[in-house]
Scaffold this active site. Structure first.
Site, PDB file in Angstrom:
ATOM      1  N   THR A  94       0.856  -1.176   0.000  1.00 18.84           N
ATOM      2  CA  THR A  94       0.000   0.000   0.000  1.00 18.84           C
ATOM      3  C   THR A  94       0.890   1.222   0.000  1.00 18.84           C
ATOM      4  O   THR A  94       1.494   1.572   1.016  1.00 18.84           O
ATOM      5  CB  THR A  94      -0.921  -0.004   1.225  1.00 18.84           C
ATOM      6  OG1 THR A  94      -1.760  -1.168   1.157  1.00 18.84           O
ATOM      7  CG2 THR A  94      -1.799   1.242   1.255  1.00 18.84           C
ATOM      8  N   LYS A 171      -7.197   1.228  -3.123  1.00 18.48           N
ATOM      9  CA  LYS A 171      -6.766   0.636  -1.852  1.00 18.48           C
ATOM     10  C   LYS A 171      -6.784   1.705  -0.741  1.00 18.48           C
ATOM     11  O   LYS A 171      -7.260   1.455   0.375  1.00 18.48           O
ATOM     12  CB  LYS A 171      -5.367   0.043  -2.001  1.00 18.48           C
ATOM     13  CG  LYS A 171      -4.696  -0.397  -0.705  1.00 18.48           C
ATOM     14  CD  LYS A 171      -5.387  -1.575  -0.032  1.00 18.48           C
ATOM     15  CE  LYS A 171      -4.732  -1.890   1.307  1.00 18.48           C
ATOM     16  NZ  LYS A 171      -5.442  -2.897   2.075  1.00 18.48           N
ATOM     17  N   LYS A 241       0.321   5.622   8.512  1.00 19.06           N
ATOM     18  CA  LYS A 241       1.009   5.795   7.222  1.00 19.06           C
ATOM     19  C   LYS A 241      -0.011   5.830   6.087  1.00 19.06           C
ATOM     20  O   LYS A 241       0.057   6.666   5.187  1.00 19.06           O
ATOM     21  CB  LYS A 241       2.005   4.637   7.037  1.00 19.06           C
ATOM     22  CG  LYS A 241       2.813   4.649   5.759  1.00 19.06           C
ATOM     23  CD  LYS A 241       2.239   3.793   4.651  1.00 19.06           C
ATOM     24  CE  LYS A 241       2.197   2.308   4.957  1.00 19.06           C
ATOM     25  NZ  LYS A 241       1.638   1.524   3.807  1.00 19.06           N
TER      26      LYS A 241
END
Lengths: 295, 295
Positions: A94, A171, A241
């Site tokens: 990701t 995503k 993150k």
């Protein structure tokens, strides 16, 4: 059977690599911390010492690492040189769509095809091959690697087209929606608890009717059971993150996202308080704590 | 078959009253605007001119009105006097838990039992008897009125115990979660659109997997199709009223709810701009507008 490379056997990479080994692929594995991949050697995988050593000329390498910097670090010139024309790098991490776009261009310059295929699955779902894959990249390369995704973790594969960054965008959107749903349930269940309604009853009613579906059902149970720490399968730092990436993508595209800012702030608090072994579900602690509830 | 009273044939009350009439109940209907109930007279209902006239001694009256003030206005001394000991008032409106608690006491003083039974259903789902009921109040009274809820709109009934306000709390929690989900999807799909990912593809992927379930599926389609105005089945003003009730309940119980504040603010903007015929899904216009998208 085909020899493939696998880079990154962390919480999520490990069960995927294991599935591929068990499916009969000859898997060459590179992990920064070699020890973590040792059990896979027992199953028949070959451990190697560099990213490039995991590759074969014209072959496929899958990578699943923690963040943009780690992905850039393993995408060495040496790796691209070994893969060469006809080779494919399947990036399952990701990361920012911009990183994928830039890496895709660098790969193309060496004749290597870059496919973005981030993973929607917690480790147990990946192990059971119940995950969802979203993919984007060159059409022929996508067709070639689909069996690997199915053998590795995916029940369903959703094709987002040719643009390398598109699968990353989806995503990030998905992870934002999960995080926002956790906050939403934390506020909702706090209101129940503060008003003498059993949150378990509220949870059962809502997640068997209006909010049926895996995210509300599964993450809702974690919120109800206060399962925020212990053995995180997706840690708070990784969640933060991802929210950073969401807001960075939102900032670049001029898309104000107040809910994303809120969950980013919740996760920042978890890091600020140095909560030990925090899963990203710990963002729910913010709303509970604000309401004077213990957890 | 039993004669029952029905007060309030608005967007949601109408199909429920109709279902009860069609189920064979003798229904006496009071609606502030008598004309709106006229077609039900054709089906066999009896229209009356006051709330009290809808009641029978020891009978059941169901009410479904717009807000706390309307519920208090129809809960006249005359109504309670006619119902009397053994009578039941089933309050299906979405109102404050405090209002239900106070009304319950007033009813008890006259020997009347007060059951709170707010409706989870848009009008079409209520018409199809696919709604969900949450109920709270005295046990025997709840048992007696369950067949009416099933005949009127409900597929499932969830019992929240004896406290009159509990069913309201859960209804408010549910409506907050729906509103927050609309905002969440509006931000998510705006991010998709601003980053060249087809929001329809994102919607399909997410609502057939992680976010399967009626709220994300149905409201998500309305966000994707920009179905914000036209013939609102649940208007923006009613949605704002509900978010006011959520935050009022949250304020009284010391439960900070930043997401509820955000969606309240979104709905306030829809009212501020006097958006014509706005459904409460129009709160999604805020995130789209902020991102410079048209709708």
């Amino acid at each position: 059977m085909e020899t493939i490379g696998f880079i990154g056997t962390g919480h999520l990479g490990y069960p995927i690599a294991e599935n591929l080994v068990r499916a009969g692929y000859k898997v060459k594995i590179y992990n920064r911390t070699r020890e973590k991949a040792l059990p896979l050697e027992q199953l028949g995988a070959v451990l190697v010492d560099t990213a490039a050593a995991a590759a074969e000329k014209g072959g496929v390498v899958l990578s699943l690492v923690a963040d943009d910097a780690a992905l850039e670090a393993i995408s060495t010139d040496a790796l691209l040189e070994v893969l060469g024309p006809g080779g494919i790098h399947v990036s399952m991490s990701t990361v920012s769509p911009d990183t994928s776009t830039a890496l895709s261009l660098r790969h193309q310059a060496q004749g290597v095809q870059f496919v973005t295929a981030p993973v929607f699955a917690r480790p147990d779902a990946a192990a059971a091959k119940l995950g969802n894959a979203v993919i984007s990249g060159p059409a022929a390369a996508k067709e070639r690697i689909k069996p690997l995704l199915l053998a590795g973790f995916a029940k369903n594969i959703f094709d987002l087209g040719e643009d390398a960054g598109s699968a990353n965008v989806l995503k990030l959107i998905g992870n934002f929606m999960i995080a926002a749903s956790i906050e939403l349930m934390a506020e909702a269940f706090a209101l129940a608890e503060k008003n003498k309604v059993d949150p378990k009853v509220a949870y059962e009613m809502l997640t068997t009717t209006l909010f049926a579906g895996p995210v509300f059902r599964n993450y809702g149970a974690m919120v109800i059971d206060r399962k925020f720490t212990g053995s995180p399968s997706f840690g708070a730092a990784l969640g933060l993150k991802d929210m950073d990436l969401v807001l960075q993508t939102a900032r670049r595209s001029y898309t104000p996202m107040p809910m994303a800012q809120l969950v980013q702030s919740r996760l920042t608090t978890i890091l600020a308080k140095d909560v030990h072994d925090a899963d990203w579900t710990s963002l729910a602690m913010g709303a509970l704590d604000d309401a004077g509830l213990t957890y």
